[in-house]
Each structure stands twice: as structure tokens, then as C-alpha cells.
Design a protein around this motif. Structure first.
Motif, PDB file in Angstrom:
ATOM      1  N   UNK A 137       0.940  -1.399  -0.126  1.00 17.72           N
ATOM      2  CA  UNK A 137       0.125   0.085  -0.134  1.00 17.72           C
ATOM      3  C   UNK A 137       0.926   1.302   0.015  1.00 17.72           C
ATOM      4  N   UNK A 138       0.180   2.077  -0.529  1.00 18.18           N
ATOM      5  CA  UNK A 138       1.139   3.678  -0.799  1.00 18.18           C
ATOM      6  C   UNK A 138       1.130   4.282   0.544  1.00 18.18           C
ATOM      7  N   UNK A 139       0.311   4.152   1.285  1.00 19.74           N
ATOM      8  CA  UNK A 139       0.186   4.918   2.740  1.00 19.74           C
ATOM      9  C   UNK A 139       0.240   4.283   3.886  1.00 19.74           C
ATOM     10  N   UNK A 140      -0.019   5.053   5.027  1.00 16.85           N
ATOM     11  CA  UNK A 140       0.051   4.547   6.302  1.00 16.85           C
ATOM     12  C   UNK A 140      -0.746   3.343   6.811  1.00 16.85           C
ATOM     13  N   UNK A 141      -0.532   2.509   7.923  1.00 13.85           N
ATOM     14  CA  UNK A 141      -1.475   1.552   7.939  1.00 13.85           C
ATOM     15  C   UNK A 141      -3.005   1.997   8.393  1.00 13.85           C
ATOM     16  N   UNK A 142      -3.106   3.369   9.131  1.00 14.80           N
ATOM     17  CA  UNK A 142      -4.499   3.831   9.372  1.00 14.80           C
ATOM     18  C   UNK A 142      -5.304   4.436   8.551  1.00 14.80           C
ATOM     19  N   UNK A 143      -4.691   4.737   7.249  1.00 14.50           N
ATOM     20  CA  UNK A 143      -5.426   5.353   6.322  1.00 14.50           C
ATOM     21  C   UNK A 143      -6.541   4.619   5.712  1.00 14.50           C
ATOM     22  N   UNK A 144      -7.804   5.229   5.719  1.00 18.31           N
ATOM     23  CA  UNK A 144      -8.968   4.588   5.750  1.00 18.31           C
ATOM     24  C   UNK A 144      -9.509   3.899   4.262  1.00 18.31           C
ATOM     25  N   UNK A 145      -8.986   4.640   3.209  1.00 15.50           N
ATOM     26  CA  UNK A 145      -9.112   4.218   1.867  1.00 15.50           C
ATOM     27  C   UNK A 145      -8.505   2.669   1.866  1.00 15.50           C
ATOM     28  N   UNK A 146      -7.206   2.667   2.459  1.00 16.37           N
ATOM     29  CA  UNK A 146      -6.196   1.414   2.143  1.00 16.37           C
ATOM     30  C   UNK A 146      -6.996   0.360   2.934  1.00 16.37           C
ATOM     31  N   UNK A 147      -7.421   0.757   4.125  1.00 21.59           N
ATOM     32  CA  UNK A 147      -8.079  -0.156   5.190  1.00 21.59           C
ATOM     33  C   UNK A 147      -9.238  -0.668   4.442  1.00 21.59           C
ATOM     34  N   UNK A 148      -9.984   0.085   3.753  1.00 23.66           N
ATOM     35  CA  UNK A 148     -10.996  -0.344   2.962  1.00 23.66           C
ATOM     36  C   UNK A 148     -10.957  -1.463   1.928  1.00 23.66           C
ATOM     37  N   UNK A 149      -9.989  -1.173   0.990  1.00 24.66           N
ATOM     38  CA  UNK A 149      -9.400  -2.138  -0.308  1.00 24.66           C
ATOM     39  C   UNK A 149      -9.101  -3.361   0.410  1.00 24.66           C
ATOM     40  N   UNK A 150      -7.887  -3.319   1.464  1.00 22.65           N
ATOM     41  CA  UNK A 150      -7.579  -4.398   1.857  1.00 22.65           C
ATOM     42  C   UNK A 150      -8.705  -5.440   2.418  1.00 22.65           C
ATOM     43  N   UNK A 151      -9.495  -4.746   3.119  1.00 25.69           N
ATOM     44  CA  UNK A 151     -10.513  -5.832   3.828  1.00 25.69           C
ATOM     45  C   UNK A 151     -11.333  -6.087   2.790  1.00 25.69           C
ATOM     46  N   UNK A 152     -11.655  -5.593   1.630  1.00 28.69           N
ATOM     47  CA  UNK A 152     -12.591  -6.124   0.674  1.00 28.69           C
ATOM     48  C   UNK A 152     -11.872  -7.152  -0.264  1.00 28.69           C
ATOM     49  N   UNK A 153     -10.705  -6.831  -0.439  1.00 32.00           N
ATOM     50  CA  UNK A 153      -9.890  -7.949  -1.137  1.00 32.00           C
ATOM     51  C   UNK A 153     -10.018  -9.249  -0.260  1.00 32.00           C
ATOM     52  N   UNK A 154      -9.814  -8.947   0.896  1.00 28.71           N
ATOM     53  CA  UNK A 154      -9.922 -10.399   1.790  1.00 28.71           C
ATOM     54  C   UNK A 154     -11.275 -11.015   1.555  1.00 28.71           C
TER      55      UNK A 154
END
Length: 328
Positions: free
Chosen positions: A30-47
Motif C-alpha cells: 500500500x502507498x500509505x500508512x496503516x491507518x489510512x481509511x481508503x487503504x483499510x477498505x480495499x484491503x478488507x474487501x480484497x480479503x
């Protein structure tokens, strides 16, 4: 001889057990930090889409916080982690990770699924590498401004406010052909990019008065006069509190009480869902990445804050009510 046969049998059984219980490894950079909401959303949806029969690993490049001169060092760390892990597939999330690592991964054979890419792929590659495919991201400005105009019939001037991150620059280049001003649906539009928190504050407190509405883009790379990054949640709440005209949003994480009104927004979930479907084709149906044409996640959703609508005395047209999801 009997002992030798027994040893060979044991070794064979161990190998079979390892093969049976082996889980494919998916590395998400991921391009960003662990807490970045957009990144959290796409990681969870991939899983969610790909499922539990895989081992997931994450590397966070934190490019919204570290300085640009540190990007190369961070990309070296990411690639070293990939080499050590030796995953079966790599996800590259957003433009920063993609632009920093694309050339190295183009020389590998591991399948690469990208997502959240705002830049034109032709600006990255003349010919797409055989191991690359993924999901493009395009903010839906024309449809959003149509919606805002129907909510605010007197709308004549609109300000679109962004930080000056790589992603923000790519969005302006792609969505607006690099132009910082113009007209959409006969509405005068001006785009402002800045990484200066002091300039951002001045725009919010003073410039926003000149417009009928403001659309908030990205805001995570703002720095104060001491070059310290300002927390994005603080920026969002401060902007919402001090803006002089109705504040609309383009990403789901910016919508809510004390945030933006919302609008037709994109989310990490949209990106993760499309990327997850591509990953399944590659890992479960043995599709080659080059045979899967990159897709654009165009759906979006109407996500609105009832609190912020009330605050600005905005009533949405009846034709949207069945399409809208409301949050506080």
C-alpha cells in the motif's frame, strides 16, 4: 534397507502434507500508512472477495508522511520484503506504490494486480507488461457536480480543493486535462492544490466565501511551516468547521458529522472488490494478467451525512432518495 524405505516414506509424507496445507501468499503493498481509511477498505474487501484460503501480507509505504527524498529508500524496503516473502501474487495499491515499483516488478514473473490508479497507464508504460493488470480510479466529477447543482439550484461557482500529492496531481491531469479552471455544466470551477497548511487555512477561511460550494478532494500531505505533516482527520474536521460554504466530498471516508456532506463518492471497497475479482481469475482460473484488461471502478455510491445536510439547510431532490445511503 527397511530403515531407508521408512525414512523415504516419512520424507514423502512430510512433503505431501506441506503441499496439502500450503496456502498461496498474497502481498499487498500500500502507498500509505496503516491507518489510512481508503487503504483499510480495499484491503478488507480484497480479503472478503478472495477468501480465507490464502495468506495475506502487507507492506505500508507511508508516502503521505515521509519526505519525497525518502521514497526511493522505502521502495527498496518494499521490494526487499517481496523478495524475502516470495509471494504468489502482489497487489500494488495507489499511484505512489505503483510508480515507485512498476519498473522492478515488470522484470519479475509474479502476477501484479494494481488498484487505485489515477494516472493514465500510458504515462507509466508504452506497452503493459505481461504480468500486470488491475483497477483504475476516476473520481466522478461531472455526475457529482450535476448532483450538487440539483441540491443547490443557484450554484454558479464551485471550488475543488486538493493537497499537492502525486495522486492529487494525477487526478487533476486525468479528470480535468491538467486545467485548474473551466466550466462543467455551466458551473465555473476552480481547482486549488497546496501542501501548505497555512495556505489551506487561508483558502478555507477567506477564498471559500467567493464560491457557492466547495468539493473536498485529498488532504493528507499538508505540512505546517516547520515541515510537520498535519493529521488528516484534524484537517478534515477543521476544514468542515471553518468552511464558509457547503462542503461536499468525493471519497467515502470524508463523509459524516463534522466532515463533508458527501455526494457521489468512491471508496476503497469499490477498488478492492474489482481487484479481488481479478485476483480470483488469476489464482483460481489460471488466467494470465495480460489477458485481463484493466477495469475502471465507475459505480460509486451516493453517500450523504444527514447532519451536514441539516447544517447547511440542503434538501436533496426526491429522485435521489432511493439511491442514497445516509450516515450521521
Amino acid at each position: 534397507k527397511e530403515d531407508d524405505r521408512m525414512k523415504k516414506l516419512i520424507i514423502f509424507l512430510i512433503l505431501m502434507i506441506n503441499i496439502f496445507f500450503y496456502s498461496m501468499k498474497i502481498l499487498i503493498i500500500g502507498s500509505y500508512h496503516k491507518e489510512y481509511q481508503f487503504q483499510i477498505e480495499y484491503i478488507n474487501e480484497i480479503k472478503n472477495v478472495v477468501g480465507k484460503n490464502y495468506d495475506y501480507f502487507n507492506f505500508y509505504m507511508d508516502t503521505k508522511h515521509i519526505k519525497k527524498e525518502e521514497f526511493i529508500g522505502k521502495s527498496n524496503e518494499a521490494f526487499a520484503y517481496y523478495k524475502k516473502l516470495n509471494p504468489d501474487l502482489v497487489v500494488l495499491g495507489d499511484d505512489s506504490a505503483f510508480s515507485l515499483l512498476k519498473d522492478r516488478f515488470a522484470k519479475e514473473t509474479v502476477p501484479i494486480v494494481f488498484l487505485g490508479i489515477n494516472n493514465n497507464l500510458r504515462n507509466y508504460f508504452k506497452i503493459r507488461p505481461n504480468n500486470f493488470t488491475g483497477v483504475l480510479e476516476r473520481p466522478l466529477y461531472q455526475r457529482n457536480i450535476t448532483f450538487i447543482k440539483e441540491c443547490i439550484p443557484q450554484l454558479k461557482k464551485i471550488l475543488i480543493l486538493y493537497d499537492n500529492s502525486n495522486t492529487s496531481q494525477f487526478i487533476v491531469k486525468e479528470a480535468f486535462s491538467g486545467k485548474k479552471s473551466g466550466k462543467i455544466l455551466n458551473v465555473e470551477m476552480n481547482i486549488v492544490n497546496t501542501d501548505s497548511y497555512e495556505k489551506w487555512q487561508d483558502i478555507v477561511l477567506n477564498e471559500s466565501k467567493k464560491y457557492d460550494a466547495v468539493v473536498l478532494g485529498l488532504y493528507s500531505t499538508l505540512r505546517d511551516k516547520n515541515d510537520k505533516v498535519i493529521n488528516e482527520n484534524f484537517v478534515l474536521q477543521w476544514t468542515s468547521k471553518n468552511i464558509k460554504k457547503p462542503l461536499f466530498g468525493t471519497w467515502s471516508f470524508s463523509v459524516g458529522n463534522g466532515k463533508t456532506i458527501g455526494g457521489l463518492v468512491l471508496s476503497g471497497k469499490n477498488q478492492g472488490n474489482e481487484a479481488g475479482k481479478i485476483i480470483k481469475k488469476i489464482l483460481e482460473k489460471n488466467k494470465k494478467p495480460i489477458s485481463i484488461y484493466p477495469v475502471t471502478a465507475l459505480n460509486g455510491e451516493y453517500l450523504l451525512s444527514q447532519f451536514e445536510l441539516n447544517r447547511w439547510n440542503i434538501v436533496i431532490p426526491n429522485k435521489y432518495k432511493e439511491q442514497v445511503k445516509f450516515v450521521e
